[in-house]
Enzyme design. Structure first.
Site, PDB file in Angstrom:
ATOM      1  N   ASN A   1    -116.363  89.516 -14.232  1.00 57.75           N
ATOM      2  CA  ASN A   1    -116.498  88.064 -15.084  1.00 57.75           C
ATOM      3  C   ASN A   1    -115.035  87.551 -15.214  1.00 57.75           C
ATOM      4  O   ASN A   1    -114.028  88.231 -15.526  1.00 57.75           O
ATOM      5  CB  ASN A   1    -116.988  88.368 -16.441  1.00 57.75           C
ATOM      6  CG  ASN A   1    -117.106  86.988 -17.484  1.00 57.75           C
ATOM      7  OD1 ASN A   1    -116.215  86.202 -17.566  1.00 57.75           O
ATOM      8  ND2 ASN A   1    -118.346  87.072 -18.115  1.00 57.75           N
TER       9      ASN A   1
ATOM     10  N   ASP B   1    -114.039  84.617 -17.182  1.00 58.70           N
ATOM     11  CA  ASP B   1    -113.947  83.737 -17.939  1.00 58.70           C
ATOM     12  C   ASP B   1    -112.679  83.886 -18.720  1.00 58.70           C
ATOM     13  O   ASP B   1    -111.827  82.772 -18.909  1.00 58.70           O
ATOM     14  CB  ASP B   1    -114.714  84.071 -19.313  1.00 58.70           C
ATOM     15  CG  ASP B   1    -116.338  83.706 -18.765  1.00 58.70           C
ATOM     16  OD1 ASP B   1    -116.530  83.241 -17.767  1.00 58.70           O
ATOM     17  OD2 ASP B   1    -117.115  84.152 -19.557  1.00 58.70           O
ATOM     18  N   HIS B   2    -111.967  85.056 -18.819  1.00 62.53           N
ATOM     19  CA  HIS B   2    -110.730  85.128 -19.627  1.00 62.53           C
ATOM     20  C   HIS B   2    -109.611  84.501 -18.764  1.00 62.53           C
ATOM     21  O   HIS B   2    -108.265  84.627 -19.382  1.00 62.53           O
ATOM     22  CB  HIS B   2    -110.605  86.256 -20.332  1.00 62.53           C
ATOM     23  CG  HIS B   2    -111.704  86.478 -21.412  1.00 62.53           C
ATOM     24  ND1 HIS B   2    -111.901  85.600 -22.090  1.00 62.53           N
ATOM     25  CD2 HIS B   2    -112.579  87.542 -21.874  1.00 62.53           C
ATOM     26  CE1 HIS B   2    -112.643  85.868 -22.976  1.00 62.53           C
ATOM     27  NE2 HIS B   2    -113.225  87.145 -22.886  1.00 62.53           N
TER      28      HIS B   2
ATOM     29  N   ARG C   1    -103.107  76.308 -22.433  1.00 60.02           N
ATOM     30  CA  ARG C   1    -102.127  75.387 -22.244  1.00 60.02           C
ATOM     31  C   ARG C   1    -102.857  74.005 -21.521  1.00 60.02           C
ATOM     32  O   ARG C   1    -101.926  73.011 -21.485  1.00 60.02           O
ATOM     33  CB  ARG C   1    -101.171  76.013 -21.082  1.00 60.02           C
ATOM     34  CG  ARG C   1    -100.029  76.923 -21.402  1.00 60.02           C
ATOM     35  CD  ARG C   1     -99.131  76.044 -22.345  1.00 60.02           C
ATOM     36  NE  ARG C   1     -98.177  77.207 -23.007  1.00 60.02           N
ATOM     37  CZ  ARG C   1     -97.015  77.249 -22.581  1.00 60.02           C
ATOM     38  NH1 ARG C   1     -96.462  76.911 -21.513  1.00 60.02           N
ATOM     39  NH2 ARG C   1     -96.298  78.076 -23.262  1.00 60.02           N
TER      40      ARG C   1
ATOM     41  N   HIS D   1    -119.347  82.244 -17.703  1.00 56.48           N
ATOM     42  CA  HIS D   1    -120.147  81.875 -18.778  1.00 56.48           C
ATOM     43  C   HIS D   1    -119.635  80.228 -19.014  1.00 56.48           C
ATOM     44  O   HIS D   1    -118.646  80.105 -19.304  1.00 56.48           O
ATOM     45  CB  HIS D   1    -119.944  82.573 -19.687  1.00 56.48           C
ATOM     46  CG  HIS D   1    -120.962  82.308 -21.062  1.00 56.48           C
ATOM     47  ND1 HIS D   1    -120.898  83.112 -22.047  1.00 56.48           N
ATOM     48  CD2 HIS D   1    -121.714  81.273 -21.238  1.00 56.48           C
ATOM     49  CE1 HIS D   1    -121.722  82.463 -22.917  1.00 56.48           C
ATOM     50  NE2 HIS D   1    -122.369  81.384 -22.487  1.00 56.48           N
TER      51      HIS D   1
ATOM     52  N   ARG E   1    -115.011  76.181 -23.700  1.00 55.76           N
ATOM     53  CA  ARG E   1    -113.771  76.758 -24.235  1.00 55.76           C
ATOM     54  C   ARG E   1    -112.962  77.625 -23.015  1.00 55.76           C
ATOM     55  O   ARG E   1    -111.837  77.598 -23.337  1.00 55.76           O
ATOM     56  CB  ARG E   1    -113.748  77.766 -25.131  1.00 55.76           C
ATOM     57  CG  ARG E   1    -114.648  78.922 -25.071  1.00 55.76           C
ATOM     58  CD  ARG E   1    -114.678  79.857 -26.202  1.00 55.76           C
ATOM     59  NE  ARG E   1    -115.862  79.481 -27.136  1.00 55.76           N
ATOM     60  CZ  ARG E   1    -116.447  80.363 -28.073  1.00 55.76           C
ATOM     61  NH1 ARG E   1    -115.958  81.642 -28.003  1.00 55.76           N
ATOM     62  NH2 ARG E   1    -117.123  79.882 -28.958  1.00 55.76           N
ATOM     63  N   HIS E   2    -113.634  78.053 -21.871  1.00 55.41           N
ATOM     64  CA  HIS E   2    -112.815  78.684 -21.147  1.00 55.41           C
ATOM     65  C   HIS E   2    -113.337  78.072 -19.478  1.00 55.41           C
ATOM     66  O   HIS E   2    -112.554  77.095 -19.083  1.00 55.41           O
ATOM     67  CB  HIS E   2    -112.939  79.940 -21.089  1.00 55.41           C
ATOM     68  CG  HIS E   2    -114.007  80.883 -21.414  1.00 55.41           C
ATOM     69  ND1 HIS E   2    -115.369  80.288 -20.783  1.00 55.41           N
ATOM     70  CD2 HIS E   2    -114.552  81.603 -22.306  1.00 55.41           C
ATOM     71  CE1 HIS E   2    -116.398  81.175 -21.373  1.00 55.41           C
ATOM     72  NE2 HIS E   2    -115.875  82.026 -22.441  1.00 55.41           N
TER      73      HIS E   2
ATOM     74  N   GLU F   1    -123.729  82.700 -16.259  1.00 56.78           N
ATOM     75  CA  GLU F   1    -124.397  82.893 -17.625  1.00 56.78           C
ATOM     76  C   GLU F   1    -124.209  81.720 -18.394  1.00 56.78           C
ATOM     77  O   GLU F   1    -123.415  80.851 -18.366  1.00 56.78           O
ATOM     78  CB  GLU F   1    -123.275  83.880 -18.594  1.00 56.78           C
ATOM     79  CG  GLU F   1    -123.386  85.180 -18.267  1.00 56.78           C
ATOM     80  CD  GLU F   1    -122.417  86.057 -18.871  1.00 56.78           C
ATOM     81  OE1 GLU F   1    -121.796  85.482 -19.951  1.00 56.78           O
ATOM     82  OE2 GLU F   1    -121.988  87.157 -18.623  1.00 56.78           O
TER      83      GLU F   1
ATOM     84  N   THR G   1    -120.241  86.697 -26.652  1.00 52.78           N
ATOM     85  CA  THR G   1    -121.699  86.750 -26.997  1.00 52.78           C
ATOM     86  C   THR G   1    -121.887  88.105 -27.890  1.00 52.78           C
ATOM     87  O   THR G   1    -121.260  89.342 -27.753  1.00 52.78           O
ATOM     88  CB  THR G   1    -122.439  87.154 -25.588  1.00 52.78           C
ATOM     89  OG1 THR G   1    -121.924  86.269 -24.700  1.00 52.78           O
ATOM     90  CG2 THR G   1    -123.701  87.058 -25.689  1.00 52.78           C
TER      91      THR G   1
ATOM     92  N   GLU H   1    -130.480  92.208 -18.224  1.00 56.69           N
ATOM     93  CA  GLU H   1    -129.094  92.927 -18.368  1.00 56.69           C
ATOM     94  C   GLU H   1    -129.053  93.393 -19.967  1.00 56.69           C
ATOM     95  O   GLU H   1    -129.292  92.441 -20.962  1.00 56.69           O
ATOM     96  CB  GLU H   1    -128.125  91.552 -18.288  1.00 56.69           C
ATOM     97  CG  GLU H   1    -126.643  92.290 -18.594  1.00 56.69           C
ATOM     98  CD  GLU H   1    -125.449  91.312 -18.485  1.00 56.69           C
ATOM     99  OE1 GLU H   1    -125.626  90.144 -17.680  1.00 56.69           O
ATOM    100  OE2 GLU H   1    -124.370  91.474 -19.045  1.00 56.69           O
TER     101      GLU H   1
ATOM    102  N   HIS I   1    -121.214  94.255 -21.231  1.00 53.36           N
ATOM    103  CA  HIS I   1    -120.509  93.833 -22.659  1.00 53.36           C
ATOM    104  C   HIS I   1    -119.784  95.160 -23.210  1.00 53.36           C
ATOM    105  O   HIS I   1    -120.412  96.027 -23.526  1.00 53.36           O
ATOM    106  CB  HIS I   1    -121.440  93.290 -23.545  1.00 53.36           C
ATOM    107  CG  HIS I   1    -121.014  92.093 -24.521  1.00 53.36           C
ATOM    108  ND1 HIS I   1    -119.943  92.407 -25.473  1.00 53.36           N
ATOM    109  CD2 HIS I   1    -120.799  90.939 -24.247  1.00 53.36           C
ATOM    110  CE1 HIS I   1    -119.449  91.556 -25.993  1.00 53.36           C
ATOM    111  NE2 HIS I   1    -119.952  90.434 -25.412  1.00 53.36           N
TER     112      HIS I   1
HETATM  113  N1  PXP Z   1    -122.497  90.407 -20.153  1.00 52.38           N
HETATM  114  C1  PXP Z   1    -122.627  89.130 -20.874  1.00 52.38           C
HETATM  115  C2  PXP Z   1    -124.231  88.520 -21.095  1.00 52.38           C
HETATM  116  C3  PXP Z   1    -121.608  88.457 -21.455  1.00 52.38           C
HETATM  117  O1  PXP Z   1    -121.661  87.527 -22.088  1.00 52.38           O
HETATM  118  C4  PXP Z   1    -120.322  89.125 -21.311  1.00 52.38           C
HETATM  119  C5  PXP Z   1    -119.158  88.571 -21.976  1.00 52.38           C
HETATM  120  O2  PXP Z   1    -118.910  87.033 -21.519  1.00 52.38           O
HETATM  121  C6  PXP Z   1    -120.258  90.134 -20.311  1.00 52.38           C
HETATM  122  C7  PXP Z   1    -121.202  90.768 -19.821  1.00 52.38           C
HETATM  123  C8  PXP Z   1    -119.046  90.892 -19.935  1.00 52.38           C
HETATM  124  O3  PXP Z   1    -118.459  91.377 -21.278  1.00 52.38           O
HETATM  125  P1  PXP Z   1    -116.781  91.863 -21.276  1.00 52.38           P
HETATM  126  O4  PXP Z   1    -116.109  90.738 -21.063  1.00 52.38           O
HETATM  127  O5  PXP Z   1    -116.919  92.489 -22.851  1.00 52.38           O
HETATM  128  O6  PXP Z   1    -116.674  92.952 -20.175  1.00 52.38           O
END
Ligand code: PXP
Length: 237
Positions: A7, A9-10, A18, A43, A49-50, A70, A101, A151, A191
């Site tokens: 993932n 996202d971050h 920025r 996601h 937001r991201h 997601e 989440t 999941e 997660h």
């Molecule tokens: N699975 C789902 C459904 C999530 O919402 C997230 C967080 O975006 C993750 C997995 C990944 O979780 P983590 O970023 O804590 O590894």
């Protein structure tokens, strides 16, 4: 052998701090794939937001493994998923004020709505996964709702602070995975998984895939810091 979906996202979270164009989650996804990731997850949140719509479009063009989107079960996301056609849609609960989440979808409590929503996704040719807590009633409901995957939410396990609790919660995940597979569902989990708590999962056939974001992006920042500083010093001195 178990698979890893990363993932990104971050990476986008840092960029959005920025509101400029780096770091680009699309580039991060390509690097994750080159390192062997089996899939890329983003996601697309209602508040953007991201991850942005542009990221999703570009990832659909560039991801060579699998793209897992997601999203919340809203009309807006149904339209986006139907157009972009990710390889997998994972439905998650989404609250505006949450940091991430916070738990699994209440599938059992929203069965009729989700049945209808999943039917529409499938009509668009999409494969659907539901993010659920590792409880039999939610897994049964996921099957009844028409999902092909579940999941399992590992967040509670990841937060366990002692071995006994961690083992108990891990066993609950194991039972949930076995139950889901007995119903013909495919099983991934995610997660809060990190470089320590992932060890209990090693060699367990019950879990087909892991979905991991935060710990990988965190480690990437730290293991990359030394090189990044050295490269800047070379330019300055
Ligand atoms: N699975 C789902 C459904 C999530 O919402 C997230 C967080 O975006 C993750 C997995 C990944 O979780 P983590 O970023 O804590 O590894």
């Amino acid at each position: 052998m178990a698979k890893l979906e990363v993932n990104v996202d971050h990476v986008a979270t840092v960029r959005q701090a920025r509101r400029i164009d780096e770091p680009d989650p699309v580039t991060a996804a390509a690097l994750a794939e080159l390192a062997g990731a089996d899939g890329i997850i983003v996601h697309l949140r209602e508040d953007r937001r991201h991850i942005q719509d542009r990221d999703l479009r570009l990832l659909r063009e560039t991801v060579k493994t699998r793209l897992n989107l997601e999203m919340a079960a809203t009309p807006e996301m149904l339209a986006i998923a139907s157009e972009v056609k990710p390889d997998l849609v994972t439905l998650v609960p989404e609250k505006r004020e949450e940091l991430t989440t916070e738990g699994g979808l209440n599938v059992a409590g929203n069965l009729d709505f989700l049945k209808d929503y999943i039917r529409k996704l499938k009509e668009a040719g999409l494969t659907v996964s539901l993010f659920v807590d590792p409880h039999p009633e939610q897994i049964n409901a996921a099957k009844e709702a028409g999902a092909q995957w579940v999941e399992l939410h590992t967040g509670t396990y990841a937060e366990a602070r002692d071995e006994l609790t961690a083992q108990k919660l891990f066993d609950e995940l194991l039972d949930a995975a076995r139950h889901a597979r007995s119903l013909g569902l495919r099983v991934k989990c995610g997660h809060g998984l990190d470089y320590v708590n992932i060890k209990r999962f090693r060699g367990r056939q019950e879990f087909e895939e892991f979905s991991i974001g935060h710990s990988i992006v965190s480690r990437a920042v730290l293991v990359g810091m030394d090189r990044a500083v050295r490269e800047m010093l070379e330019l300055i001195k």
